[in-house]
Design an enzyme around this catalytic site. Structure first.
Site, PDB file in Angstrom:
ATOM      1  N   ASP A 180       8.446 -41.428  41.864  1.00 43.27           N
ATOM      2  CA  ASP A 180       9.421 -41.572  40.788  1.00 43.27           C
ATOM      3  C   ASP A 180       9.693 -40.239  40.107  1.00 43.27           C
ATOM      4  O   ASP A 180       8.771 -39.450  39.862  1.00 43.27           O
ATOM      5  CB  ASP A 180       8.906 -42.559  39.743  1.00 43.27           C
ATOM      6  CG  ASP A 180       8.942 -43.999  40.232  1.00 43.27           C
ATOM      7  OD1 ASP A 180       9.112 -44.212  41.439  1.00 43.27           O
ATOM      8  OD2 ASP A 180       8.779 -44.905  39.394  1.00 43.27           O
TER       9      ASP A 180
ATOM     10  N   ASN B 192      16.216 -42.677  40.800  1.00 44.83           N
ATOM     11  CA  ASN B 192      14.901 -43.118  40.344  1.00 44.83           C
ATOM     12  C   ASN B 192      13.758 -42.388  41.046  1.00 44.83           C
ATOM     13  O   ASN B 192      12.711 -42.140  40.455  1.00 44.83           O
ATOM     14  CB  ASN B 192      14.749 -44.617  40.576  1.00 44.83           C
ATOM     15  CG  ASN B 192      13.404 -45.136  40.126  1.00 44.83           C
ATOM     16  OD1 ASN B 192      13.107 -45.147  38.940  1.00 44.83           O
ATOM     17  ND2 ASN B 192      12.562 -45.545  41.074  1.00 44.83           N
TER      18      ASN B 192
ATOM     19  N   ASP C 161      21.516 -46.700  42.215  1.00 45.42           N
ATOM     20  CA  ASP C 161      20.453 -47.573  42.696  1.00 45.42           C
ATOM     21  C   ASP C 161      19.399 -47.810  41.617  1.00 45.42           C
ATOM     22  O   ASP C 161      19.012 -46.889  40.898  1.00 45.42           O
ATOM     23  CB  ASP C 161      19.802 -46.924  43.926  1.00 45.42           C
ATOM     24  CG  ASP C 161      18.687 -47.752  44.515  1.00 45.42           C
ATOM     25  OD1 ASP C 161      18.961 -48.874  44.963  1.00 45.42           O
ATOM     26  OD2 ASP C 161      17.544 -47.270  44.520  1.00 45.42           O
TER      27      ASP C 161
ATOM     28  N   GLU D 239      23.183 -50.884  39.773  1.00 47.58           N
ATOM     29  CA  GLU D 239      22.398 -52.017  40.248  1.00 47.58           C
ATOM     30  C   GLU D 239      21.275 -52.285  39.256  1.00 47.58           C
ATOM     31  O   GLU D 239      20.319 -51.528  39.165  1.00 47.58           O
ATOM     32  CB  GLU D 239      21.791 -51.721  41.625  1.00 47.58           C
ATOM     33  CG  GLU D 239      20.941 -52.876  42.146  1.00 47.58           C
ATOM     34  CD  GLU D 239      19.824 -52.442  43.095  1.00 47.58           C
ATOM     35  OE1 GLU D 239      19.381 -53.287  43.888  1.00 47.58           O
ATOM     36  OE2 GLU D 239      19.389 -51.280  43.013  1.00 47.58           O
TER      37      GLU D 239
END
Length: 548
Positions: A200, A134, A230, A266
């Site tokens: 990001d 990310n 993640d 996740e």
């Protein structure tokens, strides 16, 4: 004298024979239905005496996790490790990466990683790496070069990716949007929704996906067995569909290189949301509905919820997940590095019993079950994140290998003692976890079976259910293991989540017919379950494994 030596030798042989017999009962299958141990390397085991855990320390403690020796029963029994981020980073937690293809010097070297992989594989342990797709660190060369390029632009000029490709690796804007931070010295802003130091990445850029394909190849070539992804719900803000698509691109790239690589995501949302991420094709998603202080596991362990609801939730989830993927492998877990440690969820009389029972409720679920390091010791830690990532309690501060833990961590009182305190106590939390993991390893249907609730036997504080492997799952297990037959592909489980003994008449439900052999009992105290004819007697917080 000779008679005495002979007697001692015979006793030792009988003892070793018993251990070997116990170990030989295990039916561990080398598939994705495993028991995974999450490790924060920084706080796990220090091999060089500087107070910070390292990869060599993890290697030194592999035998604690799983020694791979069928003749001993001293290991925890987990057969996969999830390493929290190990790449170079300016922070202690290392979720802001500066180099995706290296090891942080605090943790060691690439050679240390390769040694860990080699030794883990010798013991039947797979290793998966935490992977942050990310965002990067602002100190990552990609961002440094992009920022320098923007600062060099004449006033009013627009960036050109042909001049600096990295300017398209991130989301830059001249407009100050929600979740954006200012690039110092310029009129530009960049998306950084977690923290200003975590910009990001632009996952609309195909070049970024190619970078992560190369990153995955780098680690797979070193022997890595897969990846923990993640924050997958953050790939795109307010667009589950695009986030699923981005995750699917990574999954396809990895599976093209290694079809057996395992990927777990996740997605910190409700099951109604994270179920959609199975559409990406990844193997697993963490089961957040069951985790934490208000999840199904904790509620059931407190005895405030009918245990049948704990089972009904599993059945509903399986149906939901199956609507997105035929091959999903659920990833149940109780706590992780972002949550208050579970031992703090319970206070007063019976707290230790509930801590134990909750651990078993996690491990009795189907899929690839996760245990957070120290959970098996009843470690505590809440509040700031550093407290949740305290040093593994091998012993006291003078014990070899003890880490100092994160420097901003507050002092934490560990109520249940260290491994050194617990390992010889048969009723300790540690030894309870060992027994629970052993049951998971012994009966293949516990991790791979479908839940069928025996309604006629369920009461306010008692639940009975079967777990049976499908023909397809049996076939896959036999192919992977190379065996001709697999025992215990169907078991009956019974649970008492109250502080009093419960008696269950098994004749009240025809589905329990034939299940009368009490094969194993898991108890938080000295009393174990028993069967007298058709009557199953479950002690307080007791669990029984019953076979035909």
């Amino acid at each position: 004298m000779k008679k005495s030596v002979l007697g001692i030798s015979l006793s030792i042989c009988l003892l070793l024979s018993g251990c070997a017999s116990q170990k030989s009962e295990l039916n561990v299958i080398n598939d994705d239905y495993r028991t995974t141990y999450e490790i924060f390397v920084y706080s796990f085991y220090d091999s060089d005496g500087n107070g910070i855990g390292d990869l060599k320390g993890v290697t030194e403690k592999l035998d604690y996790i799983n020694d791979g020796d069928d003749k001993t029963d001293t290991d925890l029994g987990c057969n996969q490790i999830w390493l929290m981020p190990i790449c170079p980073s300016p922070t202690y937690h290392k979720y802001d990466v500066t180099d995706y293809c290296n090891v942080d010097p605090e943790y060691g070297t690439i050679d240390d990683y390769k040694e860990l992989i080699t030794e883990a594989h010798k013991r039947g342990i797979r290793v998966i790496n935490d992977t942050v797709m990310n965002h990067t660190s602002t100190q990552h060369p990609w961002f440094v070069e992009a920022a320098a390029y923007l600062k060099s632009l004449p006033e009013g000029a627009e960036p050109d990716a042909s001049e600096c490709k990295y300017v398209d690796y991130y989301n830059f804007s001249k407009e100050e949007k929600t979740g954006y931070s200012r690039l110092s010295g310029t009129e530009w802003f960049y998306e950084a929704r977690f923290w200003s130091e975590m910009p990001d990445l632009n996952l609309d850029n195909e070049a970024v996906h190619e970078e992560f394909k190369d990153i995955a190849k780098f680690w797979l070539d070193l022997g890595c067995d897969g990846f923990r992804m993640d924050a997958v719900t953050s790939y795109y803000t307010d667009s589950t569909e695009k986030s699923v698509e981005a995750l699917g691109i990574f999954n396809d790239n990895v599976k093209e290189m290694n079809p057996n690589a395992y990927i777990v995501g996740e997605a910190w949302e409700s099951s109604a949301v994270y179920a959609k991420y199975y559409g990406s094709g990844i193997d697993s998603l963490f089961d957040f509905d069951f985790s934490g202080g208000e999840g199904y596991i904790a509620k059931c362990a407190r005895g405030k919820m009918n245990p049948t609801k704990y089972l009904e939730a599993q059945v509903k989830e399986d149906e939901l997940f199956a609507s997105y993927s035929d091959d999903f492998v659920n990833a149940p877990f109780y706590t992780n590095h972002d949550m208050a440690r579970s031992a703090g969820y319970y206070v007063g009389k019976g707290s230790e019993d509930r801590i134990k029972l909750a651990g078993a409720l996690n491990l009795l679920m189907s899929g690839n079950a996760y245990v957070y390091y120290g959970e098996e010791l009843g470690m505590k830690g809440s509040g700031k994140d550093e407290n949740k990532r305290a040093a593994m309690q091998w012993g006291d501060d003078s014990t070899e290998g003890m880490c100092k833990g994160p420097k901003d961590m507050e002092k934490i009182e560990m109520s249940y003692g260290s491994l050194k305190d617990q390992e010889t106590d048969p009723n300790s939390i540690y030894n309870y976890y060992k027994k629970a993991i052993r049951l998971r390893n012994k009966y293949p249907s516990i991790a791979r079976g479908n839940v069928e609730i025996l309604e006629g036997l369920c009461e306010d504080h008692a639940a009975v259910w079967t777990k049976e492997m499908s023909e397809d799952s049996i076939k896959k297990a036999l192919e992977i293991s190379g065996r001709k037959a697999l025992p215990d592909t169907s078991v009956m489980l019974a649970l008492n989540n109250s502080d009093e003994e419960i008696r269950i008449d098994l004749s009240k439900d025809e589905a329990a017919s034939g299940y009368r052999t009490l094969s194993d009992s898991l108890s938080t105290g000295d009393n174990n379950a028993t069967i007298d004819g058709d009557t199953l007697i479950l002690p307080a917080y007791g669990i029984a494994v019953i076979t035909k």
